[in-house]
Every structure is written in C-alpha cells, then in structure tokens.
Design a protein around this motif. Structure first.
Motif, mmCIF file in Angstrom:
data_model
loop_
_atom_site.group_PDB
_atom_site.id
_atom_site.type_symbol
_atom_site.label_atom_id
_atom_site.label_comp_id
_atom_site.label_asym_id
_atom_site.label_seq_id
_atom_site.Cartn_x
_atom_site.Cartn_y
_atom_site.Cartn_z
ATOM 1 N N LYS A 12 0.552 -1.370 -0.124
ATOM 2 C CA LYS A 12 0.172 -0.254 -0.297
ATOM 3 C C LYS A 12 0.755 0.904 -0.093
ATOM 4 O O LYS A 12 1.897 1.210 0.561
ATOM 5 N N THR A 14 2.517 4.908 1.045
ATOM 6 C CA THR A 14 1.824 5.823 2.222
ATOM 7 C C THR A 14 2.945 6.532 1.835
ATOM 8 O O THR A 14 3.616 7.244 1.212
ATOM 9 N N CYS A 39 -6.301 10.111 0.549
ATOM 10 C CA CYS A 39 -5.738 9.042 0.237
ATOM 11 C C CYS A 39 -6.446 7.661 1.372
ATOM 12 O O CYS A 39 -7.083 6.246 0.610
ATOM 13 N N THR A 40 -7.273 7.674 2.060
ATOM 14 C CA THR A 40 -9.367 6.976 2.436
ATOM 15 C C THR A 40 -9.355 6.182 0.929
ATOM 16 O O THR A 40 -9.876 5.410 0.754
ATOM 17 N N ARG A 45 -2.230 4.900 2.759
ATOM 18 C CA ARG A 45 -2.370 5.698 3.849
ATOM 19 C C ARG A 45 -1.326 6.898 4.504
ATOM 20 O O ARG A 45 -0.882 7.147 3.350
ATOM 21 N N GLY A 66 -8.881 8.677 8.441
ATOM 22 C CA GLY A 66 -7.477 8.402 6.750
ATOM 23 C C GLY A 66 -6.575 8.487 7.917
ATOM 24 O O GLY A 66 -4.992 8.806 7.339
ATOM 25 N N HIS A 68 -3.634 9.353 10.743
ATOM 26 C CA HIS A 68 -2.397 8.927 11.306
ATOM 27 C C HIS A 68 -1.927 9.417 12.023
ATOM 28 O O HIS A 68 -0.778 9.673 11.546
#
Ligand SMILES: C[S@@+](CC[C@H](N)C(=O)[O-])C[C@H]1O[C@@H](n2cnc3c(N)ncnc32)[C@H](O)[C@@H]1O
Length: 199
Positions: A12, A14, A39-40, A45, A66, A68
């Motif tokens: 995925k 990032t 990104c979501t 990520r 989404g 972090h």
C-alpha cells in the motif's frame, strides 16, 4: 524458504507529511484533511509525523478519517526502510516518474505552508539523506504535491500529462482578488483543486 517481503509496488502506498511548522495553522489543517480524505478514497495510508505532543489538533482534523497522527519523526517511523522512502523535493535533480512507484513505497513531504519566494525548508528533510524527486519547476501546496505524487505512482500518469493551473487568481469579493503563487491540479471544470472550506 521463500522471500515473503513484498516488493514496493505490491505495498500500500504511504504518504508521510512531516509537520515542520511550529503551529498548525487553519489552512494547513484544511490541506491535511484533504490529503487524508483522498488517501482513504484511494486505498493509501497517510501519516502526519513529528506532531508535537503539546499541539492540540484543530477540530476538523480530530474527526477526519484516514489520518494517522504521529509524534515520532519519519526517521523513527521508517528507520528500517530508508531506501524505500522518496522525498518530494523541489531541488531534486530527477523528476518523479511512474516507475518510482515500484522503487519506493513511502513518499515524504515537508509539512510547510508555501512561501513566496520559497525558503527551501524542505532542506530540513533533504539533510536527513533521503533520495529525492522533483514534481516539476513550480512550487505546489503540500496537498497538491501529495495529489500529484499519488497520480504518478498509483495511477501511473506521467508528470507532464497532468493538467495544471499555475498562479491562479482567486476572487475574494467584488473589489478584491489575490494571486496564489503555486501550481495546482486542474479539475474537469478547469478550476484549481483546493481544499474545501466548510461554511
Ligand atoms: C508548500 S511546499 C514548501 C516548499 C517550500 N517553500 C520550501 O521551503 O521548501 C511543501 C512540500 O511540498 C512538496 N513540494 C512542493 N512543490 C514541489 C515540487 N515542485 N517538487 C517536489 N516537491 C514539491 C515538498 O515536499 C515540500 O516540502
């Protein structure tokens, strides 16, 4: 025994924005919120790293899906994968290409509000030794830089095939307008893609 480490193109993607400003201004929070939503929507990520522990996130960012939030820096977060991290750097010698999506799986950006003329604060990340790629000669906002990178490495659209608008003029009211000194992606209506400002 078979090698179970996935190749970069199988991971995925990032996107990491290392927050470099002392504060988190309202406009930055709109940019970060736009990055998180995109990104979501595209199965990627998004980490906002180096956020000081004492910094209280604006309400819109506390709720966004989404995102972090990380107090740690890129160096700690991806310490064992430095060669998989690509710094998007306006001073890099090489332009980003779709093939870079196979070489790298972490894409790093400076969390800096754009300035005119640019003060090269991306150098704070360059000095950490990450391999760099440029997104063309014109300064982009951080959310635009993430958007363009995602289109190149995920959708495999070459950098020069993306439609752009440079330095658009925004109307503030019937007497005032302002020129935005950045490059933006052009949408299907010919308008620059910018974070949504909710009423
Ligand atoms: C608003 S720009 C900041 C540029 C800036 N004025 C500086 O001091 O470096 C925020 C981030 O977007 C990325 N970026 C913006 N334009 C870029 C370009 N043309 N090529 C590569 N990266 C770019 C970089 O990661 C940069 O740190």
């Amino acid at each position: 025994m078979a090698n179970t480490t996935p190749a970069a193109h199988e991971c995925k993607k990032t996107f990491v924005v290392e927050h470099l400003d002392p504060e988190l201004e309202a406009w930055s929070s709109l940019e970060y919120s736009a990055i998180a939503s995109e990104c979501t929507a595209h199965d990627a990520r998004f980490f906002l790293s180096s956020v000081p522990k004492e910094l209280e996130l604006p309400e819109n960012l506390q709720k966004v899906k989404g995102l972090h939030v990380e107090h740690r820096s890129i160096e700690t977060l991806f310490a064992d994968q430095k060669d998989k991290v690509c710094l998007l750097d306006p001073s890099a010698a090489q332009e980003l290409s779709p093939e870079d999506g196979e070489k790298f799986h972490v894409f790093l950006f400076g969390g800096i509000l754009g300035d005119d003329p640019p003060r090269d604060r991306t150098s704070e990340l360059r000095n950490k030794g990450y391999e760099g790629r440029r997104l063309g000669p014109v300064q982009m906002t951080t959310d635009t830089a993430v958007r363009v990178t995602r289109m190149v490495v995920q959708e495999r659209v070459p950098l020069d095939a993306i439609p752009y608008i440079d330095h658009p003029e925004l109307t503030i009211n019937k007497n005032e307008s302002t020129i935005m000194p950045f490059r933006y992606v052009k949408d299907e209506n010919g308008q620059p893609v910018m974070p949504e400002v909710s009423a």
